[in-house]
Design an enzyme around this catalytic site. Structure first.
Site, PDB file in Angstrom:
ATOM      1  N   ASP A  36       0.752  -1.172  -0.134  1.00  0.00           N
ATOM      2  CA  ASP A  36      -0.008  -0.134   0.116  1.00  0.00           C
ATOM      3  C   ASP A  36       0.932   1.380   0.179  1.00  0.00           C
ATOM      4  OD1 ASP A  36       1.143  -0.039   2.588  1.00  0.00           O
ATOM      5  OD2 ASP A  36      -0.849  -0.104   3.564  1.00  0.00           O
ATOM      6  N   GLU A  38       3.182   2.356   2.244  1.00  0.00           N
ATOM      7  CA  GLU A  38       3.497   2.550   3.681  1.00  0.00           C
ATOM      8  C   GLU A  38       4.917   2.026   3.939  1.00  0.00           C
ATOM      9  OE1 GLU A  38       0.719   2.037   6.748  1.00  0.00           O
ATOM     10  OE2 GLU A  38      -0.743   3.196   5.984  1.00  0.00           O
ATOM     11  N   GLN A  95      12.215  27.464  -1.445  1.00  0.00           N
ATOM     12  CA  GLN A  95      10.975  28.207  -1.285  1.00  0.00           C
ATOM     13  C   GLN A  95      11.168  28.844  -0.044  1.00  0.00           C
ATOM     14  OE1 GLN A  95       8.453  27.980  -3.504  1.00  0.00           O
ATOM     15  NE2 GLN A  95       6.942  28.780  -2.075  1.00  0.00           N
ATOM     16  N   ASP A 168      24.673  33.094 -11.912  1.00  0.00           N
ATOM     17  CA  ASP A 168      24.039  34.280 -11.365  1.00  0.00           C
ATOM     18  C   ASP A 168      24.186  34.838 -10.278  1.00  0.00           C
ATOM     19  OD1 ASP A 168      23.142  32.573  -9.412  1.00  0.00           O
ATOM     20  OD2 ASP A 168      21.352  31.896 -10.176  1.00  0.00           O
ATOM     21  N   LYS A 191      21.168  36.657 -14.869  1.00  0.00           N
ATOM     22  CA  LYS A 191      20.305  35.444 -15.090  1.00  0.00           C
ATOM     23  C   LYS A 191      18.631  35.945 -15.054  1.00  0.00           C
ATOM     24  CE  LYS A 191      19.076  31.838 -12.258  1.00  0.00           C
ATOM     25  NZ  LYS A 191      19.412  30.494 -11.788  1.00  0.00           N
ATOM     26  N   ARG A 193      15.064  34.003 -15.014  1.00  0.00           N
ATOM     27  CA  ARG A 193      14.384  32.579 -14.961  1.00  0.00           C
ATOM     28  C   ARG A 193      12.773  32.962 -15.154  1.00  0.00           C
ATOM     29  NH1 ARG A 193      14.704  27.485 -13.153  1.00  0.00           N
ATOM     30  NH2 ARG A 193      16.874  27.556 -12.174  1.00  0.00           N
ATOM     31  N   ASP A 218      28.461  26.642  -9.361  1.00  0.00           N
ATOM     32  CA  ASP A 218      26.969  26.929  -8.823  1.00  0.00           C
ATOM     33  C   ASP A 218      26.852  25.879  -7.431  1.00  0.00           C
ATOM     34  OD1 ASP A 218      24.643  28.116  -8.617  1.00  0.00           O
ATOM     35  OD2 ASP A 218      23.921  27.691 -10.488  1.00  0.00           O
TER      36      ASP A 218
HETATM   37  O1  LIG Z   1      18.951  25.750 -13.467  1.00  0.00           O
HETATM   38  P1  LIG Z   1      18.859  24.564 -12.411  1.00  0.00           P
HETATM   39  O2  LIG Z   1      19.620  23.535 -12.616  1.00  0.00           O
HETATM   40  O3  LIG Z   1      17.128  24.120 -12.586  1.00  0.00           O
HETATM   41  O4  LIG Z   1      18.502  25.320 -10.948  1.00  0.00           O
HETATM   42  C1  LIG Z   1      19.691  25.499 -10.392  1.00  0.00           C
HETATM   43  C2  LIG Z   1      20.031  27.001 -10.044  1.00  0.00           C
HETATM   44  O5  LIG Z   1      18.826  27.306  -9.305  1.00  0.00           O
HETATM   45  C3  LIG Z   1      19.246  28.141  -8.230  1.00  0.00           C
HETATM   46  O6  LIG Z   1      18.255  27.966  -7.255  1.00  0.00           O
HETATM   47  C4  LIG Z   1      20.404  27.612  -7.941  1.00  0.00           C
HETATM   48  O7  LIG Z   1      21.334  28.282  -6.864  1.00  0.00           O
HETATM   49  C5  LIG Z   1      20.893  27.358  -9.217  1.00  0.00           C
HETATM   50  O8  LIG Z   1      21.541  28.650  -9.936  1.00  0.00           O
END
Ligand SMILES: O=P(O)(O)OC[C@H]1O[C@@H](O)[C@H](O)[C@@H]1O
Length: 299
Positions: A36, A38, A95, A168, A191, A193, A218
């Site tokens: 199940d 668990e 987050q 970034d 950067k 996003r 990174d």
């Molecule tokens: O682009 P991906 O690999 O998804 O995410 C990684 C990046 O997202 C940021 O939080 C991290 O510090 C890094 O620069």
């Protein structure tokens, strides 16, 4: 008495090195999934009066966290004196605020959960962006291993005339530290996003560094979009193929292969998340961090 180390499935190699470095005892943690879905967790050793270290790299945290909490609770229930968490990669830090109305601030919820289960926590380079320190959200003693000196040592030994580049502005904290320790210049890309896998980066003027070997650094590589765009942007301005160094090799399915195909000279990571690219080990400093916590938390 020696500490006793348990690990979750997948963390065998890290646990083995940790046990050797800590001169601790290794014991088995059995994990069984019922039909199940668990979990049954069983500690295969007498933990009465012992300091227990549970080690678990918390990539893919949703499937690991409940068994981890069950194991910590079982250890306590079975009479462990202290229960410590060694999480070389600590999840749910990105987050760190409510980006959209109604969202859970999971960094805080996750920290609250782990803080109730463990007496102390050691980790490596947690993704602290809007938080300055783990104790803003964790209510237990924490120790953080900084990978910058380890990465700098690797770069200084392996790369001639390096130019450190962060993909970034968030990465500035790592890149500047690595560059200072390696005695090399550094810069960061801009950067934008637009989504989980939609990232655009651009490089400032690097004409003064055309004779240098670019090294991208990174903390997290997840979809690898950030690294892939950074590789392309380095190549666009005529620099040689860059070396890519990530601290935490999260690598979503296919991401590592896509990054390799984007033309870097090489991709390597720290061993905070088990992966084929692991090259730089955090075991030694993480063991030292755990020892400090044991001294501080055992009576
Ligand atoms: O682009 P991906 O690999 O998804 O995410 C990684 C990046 O997202 C940021 O939080 C991290 O510090 C890094 O620069």
């Amino acid at each position: 008495m020696r500490a006793i180390v348990f690990h979750l499935p997948g963390d065998e190699a890290f646990a083995e090195r940790l046990v050797r470095t800590l001169q601790a005892e290794r014991a088995g943690l059995e994990l069984h999934r019922f039909p199940d879905g668990e979990s049954l967790v069983r500690l295969d050793a007498d933990v009465t009066g012992r300091t227990v270290v549970l080690t678990c790299s918390l990539a893919r945290p949703d499937e690991k966290t409940l068994p981890l909490l069950f194991a910590a609770d079982a250890a306590r229930d079975l009479g462990a004196a202290k229960v410590l968490l060694a999480a070389p990669y600590l999840a749910y830090l990105r987050q760190d605020r409510r980006f959209h109305a109604g969202e859970a601030v999971t960094s805080r919820s996750y920290a609250a959960l782990l803080s109730t289960a463990f007496d102390a926590l050691a980790t490596a380079d947690p993704h602290l962006h809007r938080y300055h320190a783990l104790d803003e959200i964790y209510r237990i003693p924490t120790r953080v291993v900084h990978t910058a000196p380890l990465i700098a040592r690797w770069v200084a030994a392996q790369v001639e005339r390096p130019l450190l580049i962060g993909p970034d502005s968030e990465s500035e904290q790592w890149v500047a530290e690595v560059a200072a320790a390696a005695g090399a210049p550094w810069t960061v890309l801009q950067k934008i996003r637009r989504g989980d896998r939609d990232v655009e980066v651009s490089l400032p003027d690097v004409s003064a560094w055309q004779d240098r070997h670019p090294v991208l650094v990174d903390d997290i590589v997840s979809s690898a979009r950030t690294m892939i765009q950074a590789v392309a942007s380095v190549r666009r301005v005529g620099l040689p193929a860059p070396l890519c160094i990530g601290v935490h090799a999260l690598f979503a399915p296919g991401a590592y292969e896509e990054l390799l195909a984007s033309g870097p000279a090489r991709v390597l990571t720290c061993d905070t998340v088990p992966h084929a690219s692991n090259e730089i080990s955090v075991v030694e400093p993480l063991a030292r961090a755990l020892e400090e916590l044991m001294e501080g938390t055992t009576s």
